[in-house]
Design a protein around this motif. Structure first.
Motif, PDB file in Angstrom:
ATOM      1  N   LYS A  64      17.375  -1.817 -37.107  1.00  0.00           N
ATOM      2  CA  LYS A  64      17.748  -2.452 -38.365  1.00  0.00           C
ATOM      3  C   LYS A  64      19.158  -3.010 -38.267  1.00  0.00           C
ATOM      4  CE  LYS A  64      14.109  -1.622 -40.719  1.00  0.00           C
ATOM      5  NZ  LYS A  64      13.404  -2.518 -41.616  1.00  0.00           N
ATOM      6  N   TYR A  83      14.081  -5.920 -32.975  1.00  0.00           N
ATOM      7  CA  TYR A  83      13.274  -6.248 -34.154  1.00  0.00           C
ATOM      8  C   TYR A  83      13.408  -7.727 -34.459  1.00  0.00           C
ATOM      9  CZ  TYR A  83      10.674  -4.581 -38.207  1.00  0.00           C
ATOM     10  OH  TYR A  83       9.678  -4.311 -39.110  1.00  0.00           O
ATOM     11  N   ARG A 140       1.352  -3.820 -31.401  1.00  0.00           N
ATOM     12  CA  ARG A 140       2.255  -3.977 -32.531  1.00  0.00           C
ATOM     13  C   ARG A 140       2.740  -5.423 -32.483  1.00  0.00           C
ATOM     14  NH1 ARG A 140       6.793   0.663 -33.210  1.00  0.00           N
ATOM     15  NH2 ARG A 140       8.034  -0.791 -31.988  1.00  0.00           N
ATOM     16  N   SER A 270       5.146  14.078 -43.218  1.00  0.00           N
ATOM     17  CA  SER A 270       3.704  14.290 -43.062  1.00  0.00           C
ATOM     18  C   SER A 270       3.181  13.771 -41.734  1.00  0.00           C
ATOM     19  CB  SER A 270       2.953  13.581 -44.198  1.00  0.00           C
ATOM     20  OG  SER A 270       3.329  14.111 -45.441  1.00  0.00           O
ATOM     21  N   ASP A 271       4.087  13.370 -40.834  1.00  0.00           N
ATOM     22  CA  ASP A 271       3.628  12.843 -39.548  1.00  0.00           C
ATOM     23  C   ASP A 271       2.829  13.902 -38.787  1.00  0.00           C
ATOM     24  OD1 ASP A 271       5.039  10.556 -40.165  1.00  0.00           O
ATOM     25  OD2 ASP A 271       6.021  10.406 -38.215  1.00  0.00           O
ATOM     26  N   ASN A 326      15.939  11.069 -40.908  1.00  0.00           N
ATOM     27  CA  ASN A 326      16.089  10.107 -42.005  1.00  0.00           C
ATOM     28  C   ASN A 326      15.999  10.749 -43.387  1.00  0.00           C
ATOM     29  OD1 ASN A 326      16.389   7.299 -42.798  1.00  0.00           O
ATOM     30  ND2 ASN A 326      14.295   7.464 -43.580  1.00  0.00           N
TER      31      ASN A 326
ATOM     32  N   PRO B   9      12.527  -4.015 -46.433  1.00  0.00           N
ATOM     33  CA  PRO B   9      11.639  -3.466 -47.455  1.00  0.00           C
ATOM     34  C   PRO B   9      12.445  -2.876 -48.602  1.00  0.00           C
ATOM     35  CG  PRO B   9      11.842  -1.902 -45.654  1.00  0.00           C
ATOM     36  CD  PRO B   9      12.602  -3.135 -45.245  1.00  0.00           C
ATOM     37  N   ILE B 260       2.001  -7.773 -38.986  1.00  0.00           N
ATOM     38  CA  ILE B 260       3.001  -6.708 -38.886  1.00  0.00           C
ATOM     39  C   ILE B 260       4.046  -6.935 -39.965  1.00  0.00           C
ATOM     40  CG2 ILE B 260       4.559  -5.462 -37.354  1.00  0.00           C
ATOM     41  CD1 ILE B 260       1.727  -5.606 -36.229  1.00  0.00           C
ATOM     42  N   VAL B 261       4.299  -5.880 -40.765  1.00  0.00           N
ATOM     43  CA  VAL B 261       5.291  -5.981 -41.846  1.00  0.00           C
ATOM     44  C   VAL B 261       6.437  -5.000 -41.594  1.00  0.00           C
ATOM     45  CG1 VAL B 261       3.593  -6.732 -43.567  1.00  0.00           C
ATOM     46  CG2 VAL B 261       4.070  -4.281 -43.282  1.00  0.00           C
ATOM     47  N   ASP B 262       7.525  -5.240 -42.339  1.00  0.00           N
ATOM     48  CA  ASP B 262       8.712  -4.391 -42.126  1.00  0.00           C
ATOM     49  C   ASP B 262       8.698  -3.117 -42.973  1.00  0.00           C
ATOM     50  OD1 ASP B 262       9.372  -5.404 -44.623  1.00  0.00           O
ATOM     51  OD2 ASP B 262      11.171  -6.463 -43.971  1.00  0.00           O
ATOM     52  N   SER B 265       6.645   3.838 -41.801  1.00  0.00           N
ATOM     53  CA  SER B 265       6.638   5.173 -42.415  1.00  0.00           C
ATOM     54  C   SER B 265       7.970   5.488 -43.078  1.00  0.00           C
ATOM     55  CB  SER B 265       6.293   6.241 -41.370  1.00  0.00           C
ATOM     56  OG  SER B 265       7.303   6.342 -40.402  1.00  0.00           O
ATOM     57  N   LYS B 266       9.030   4.744 -42.737  1.00  0.00           N
ATOM     58  CA  LYS B 266      10.319   4.959 -43.388  1.00  0.00           C
ATOM     59  C   LYS B 266      10.329   4.330 -44.784  1.00  0.00           C
ATOM     60  CE  LYS B 266      14.599   3.739 -42.101  1.00  0.00           C
ATOM     61  NZ  LYS B 266      15.681   3.241 -41.214  1.00  0.00           N
ATOM     62  N   SER B 270       4.045   8.799 -44.271  1.00  0.00           N
ATOM     63  CA  SER B 270       2.763   8.979 -43.579  1.00  0.00           C
ATOM     64  C   SER B 270       1.750   9.717 -44.434  1.00  0.00           C
ATOM     65  CB  SER B 270       2.977   9.763 -42.275  1.00  0.00           C
ATOM     66  OG  SER B 270       3.837   9.058 -41.417  1.00  0.00           O
ATOM     67  N   ASP B 271       2.063   9.946 -45.700  1.00  0.00           N
ATOM     68  CA  ASP B 271       1.124  10.672 -46.558  1.00  0.00           C
ATOM     69  C   ASP B 271      -0.201   9.926 -46.664  1.00  0.00           C
ATOM     70  OD1 ASP B 271       3.182  12.446 -47.004  1.00  0.00           O
ATOM     71  OD2 ASP B 271       2.916  12.495 -49.172  1.00  0.00           O
ATOM     72  N   SER B 293       4.476   2.742 -37.716  1.00  0.00           N
ATOM     73  CA  SER B 293       5.544   3.440 -37.021  1.00  0.00           C
ATOM     74  C   SER B 293       6.737   3.396 -37.972  1.00  0.00           C
ATOM     75  CB  SER B 293       5.808   2.848 -35.638  1.00  0.00           C
ATOM     76  OG  SER B 293       5.804   1.452 -35.670  1.00  0.00           O
ATOM     77  N   GLU B 294       7.889   3.880 -37.558  1.00  0.00           N
ATOM     78  CA  GLU B 294       8.930   4.055 -38.571  1.00  0.00           C
ATOM     79  C   GLU B 294       9.283   2.750 -39.292  1.00  0.00           C
ATOM     80  OE1 GLU B 294       9.844   6.508 -35.354  1.00  0.00           O
ATOM     81  OE2 GLU B 294      11.785   6.871 -36.324  1.00  0.00           O
ATOM     82  N   GLU B 295       9.373   1.638 -38.546  1.00  0.00           N
ATOM     83  CA  GLU B 295       9.841   0.387 -39.151  1.00  0.00           C
ATOM     84  C   GLU B 295       8.793  -0.715 -39.123  1.00  0.00           C
ATOM     85  OE1 GLU B 295      12.490   0.670 -40.733  1.00  0.00           O
ATOM     86  OE2 GLU B 295      13.905   1.978 -39.702  1.00  0.00           O
ATOM     87  N   HIS B 296       7.592  -0.409 -38.700  1.00  0.00           N
ATOM     88  CA  HIS B 296       6.511  -1.393 -38.632  1.00  0.00           C
ATOM     89  C   HIS B 296       5.287  -0.862 -39.369  1.00  0.00           C
ATOM     90  CE1 HIS B 296       8.819  -2.282 -34.889  1.00  0.00           C
ATOM     91  NE2 HIS B 296       8.412  -3.526 -35.030  1.00  0.00           N
ATOM     92  N   VAL B 298       1.275  -1.861 -39.538  1.00  0.00           N
ATOM     93  CA  VAL B 298       0.265  -2.682 -38.880  1.00  0.00           C
ATOM     94  C   VAL B 298      -0.886  -2.876 -39.863  1.00  0.00           C
ATOM     95  CG1 VAL B 298      -1.263  -2.923 -36.900  1.00  0.00           C
ATOM     96  CG2 VAL B 298       0.930  -1.722 -36.649  1.00  0.00           C
ATOM     97  N   LEU B 327      12.984   8.020 -50.101  1.00  0.00           N
ATOM     98  CA  LEU B 327      13.389   7.316 -48.879  1.00  0.00           C
ATOM     99  C   LEU B 327      14.362   6.181 -49.149  1.00  0.00           C
ATOM    100  CD1 LEU B 327       9.939   7.134 -47.059  1.00  0.00           C
ATOM    101  CD2 LEU B 327      11.904   8.525 -46.408  1.00  0.00           C
TER     102      LEU B 327
END
Lengths: 352, 352
Positions: A64, A83, A140, A270-271, A326, B9, B260-262, B265-266, B270-271, B293-296, B298, B327
């Motif tokens: 980021k 990124y 990805r 929750s990962d 985080n 985001p 792919i978006v920004d 899970s951050k 992941s719930d 993934s943390e910043e992506h 899919v 978050l």
């Protein structure tokens, strides 16, 4: 009681394990002639990144712009943001960042991204380093073939304000042979076009000890290795060298075998990453973290000969260390079971 | 472009939906003679809690002393901390908090917890209200039977510094009949011992519209209803009244159908909460959030007739709104598709 100075839940980092993890992978890469560019996403802490550079890392990786800003302010001057940077706000911050560090690089996998970068840097007197992101199988981001990579590399070389640095991939684990073939083909195509590629960047913790199996790769981005976690133990990347644990207090034992702790999904996330349960309780190999709500962890001790009592403290190794960093404003460092220091997680919550 | 003032985001809260959600449940509870004590875990925002009180809520529920401290500082003076408070550090803060608010209550489900509370408040001239936490079937904290509840209530009444207020449960969804029977039996046992119970507290969003089916319950703790989310839509608690969405930018469309978006899970967590995928893309009912993934993020758009382009913005309804609030340092309020205001999430990250 474990760490009476600290209230729970909180994050403990074992300095000795941390240092051994850093040294171990650096030594391996030194032997292989591979440059290490740690990904700060795991710790988000300049204090830890400094240890990585002191051990021999050449610079850092961020995901980021906001993370890069924190590390630039802390004196880090060689930063790759792995990124696609999109949109006026982030591009303006990227340009400002370029004025603060010695080397700034980003990745790109489309003409749309490159046009934004070029329009931002053109005519500013600054040049932005760009690596073409390649999808070598992880599914990805990334261009889909060596031919597309060479085509996009050509565009980087043509566009004002940009400098072609090389290729980057976030590979599937254990796909070193694919990366080698993919990058080699792309490099050959680039060479035919008269384009020199300096950096071949790959990464990932799960197959970290296989990095040498893709000898074309000369830079390795790696995050989780610094702390390790339960999913990496399962992947074979480490044995039990987990530096990060969550210290938690038993708040209830409502019925024999059911132990409720104050580490829930707000502490452990929750990962699952393919694991059974949400973490591993240190010292209780038979205990299972069977459920999480935000502030409660539900632990099953029914297979254990002993269970802890209310107010006892436990340590839990999370499935995935990075998102845990985080969730906490600060983490605590310890050595030989003794508390040493507290550090603010300076790049926590940098979402943009 | 959606919300050009905002970088992604980020979290958007639709004020009109928020207000309708607050009004709707308050009206239902007013009809039923049920007091509403909203759980601030969902929004962690005094500004939203104020709307809840203005609509008729009698006070708030927190899960952490640190959350209660934030809300006490913001002027909220009737606070229930629905958690076993354990350990010297938290108990000292609890005592300080009791000096700042009009009414402070906690829950307890064991003698160990009660002894700590009593030792803290005894001789201070302050009295702490205590509700006995009852496990009516959710399998988290709580005494296991009405008989145990009556026994612990007796202890609360005896211990110095504490005042018995009533019973509390975090029930399994749709278990109103069980709660009614359980609480009634415990109340009868308490009455036999000469103990008066004033508060019968239950809660939960999934079966919020069934609250009247346990008429002994006179206080309802409810969090998620204020924003709602994808899991509550699935549970039938709401139709499409989700006030919280994550605004995200498409950063790559590497191959047709894969977007792919920004928001990773951050941003979304992941719930899963039993859902397929990690959220619902607004306006694209056929799109699936297949991986984070943390910043992506899919997204699979292969079943959609149209897919967005790089730099386009999307809104995603998360599976679970509450951990999303945790978050982000700030969230943005909007109305009729227009940006209105930004608020800091003041009680974010209060882990202790």
């Amino acid at each position: 009681m474990l760490y009476p100075q600290l209230d729970t839940p909180c994050v403990l980092i074992d300095e000795a394990i941390l240092e051994a993890n850093i040294r171990g992978f650096q030594a391996y890469c030194d032997e292989q002639g591979l440059r290490v560019r740690p990904h700060i996403k795991t710790h988000k802490l300049p204090w830890v990144a400094r240890k990585q550079l002191d051990a021999g890392a050449i610079g850092i990786t961020c995901q980021k712009v906001g993370e890069a800003e924190v590390f630039a302010a802390a004196g880090f001057d060689d930063i790759l943001i792995s990124y696609n940077i999109i949109g006026a706000a982030k591009l303006a911050r990227l340009l400002a960042l370029a004025g603060q560090v010695r080397t700034l690089a980003v990745v790109a996998d489309s003409e749309a991204v490159l046009q934004g970068l070029s329009a931002t840097f053109e005519g500013t007197g600054k040049t932005l380093d760009v690596l073409v992101e390649c999808d070598t199988g992880a599914g990805r981001c990334g261009v889909q073939s060596p031919e597309q990579a060479a085509q996009l590399a050509q565009l980087v070389a043509r566009l004002p304000g940009l400098r072609l640095r090389g290729l980057m991939t976030y590979p599937a684990a254990y796909s070193e042979a694919v990366v080698q073939q993919w990058f080699s083909r792309a490099a050959a195509l680039c060479e035919q076009q008269g384009l020199a590629l300096e950096v071949f960047s790959s990464g990932g913790t799960p197959s970290m000890w296989h990095a040498h199996e893709a000898p074309i790769v000369n830079e390795y981005r790696i995050g989780t290795y610094v702390y390790q976690d339960r999913s990496q133990v399962a992947a074979g990347a480490c044995e039990a060298d987990c530096a990060l644990t969550v210290l938690t207090t038993v708040v209830s034992v409502p019925v024999a075998g059911r132990v409720i702790v104050d580490a829930g999904s707000k502490a452990l996330t929750s990962d699952l990453l393919g694991q059974d349960g949400y973490g591993q309780v240190v010292g209780y190999p038979q205990a299972r973290v069977i459920g999480l709500s935000e502030e409660h962890g539900v632990l099953d001790f029914s297979a254990c000969s002993q269970a802890p009592l209310v107010a006892e403290r436990l340590r839990i190794i999370p499935n995935h260390a990075c998102p845990v960093s985080n969730l906490f404003d600060e983490v605590h460092f310890c050595r030989d079971g003794e508390f040493r220091r507290t550090e603010a997680v300076l790049a926590r919550g940098k979402v943009t």
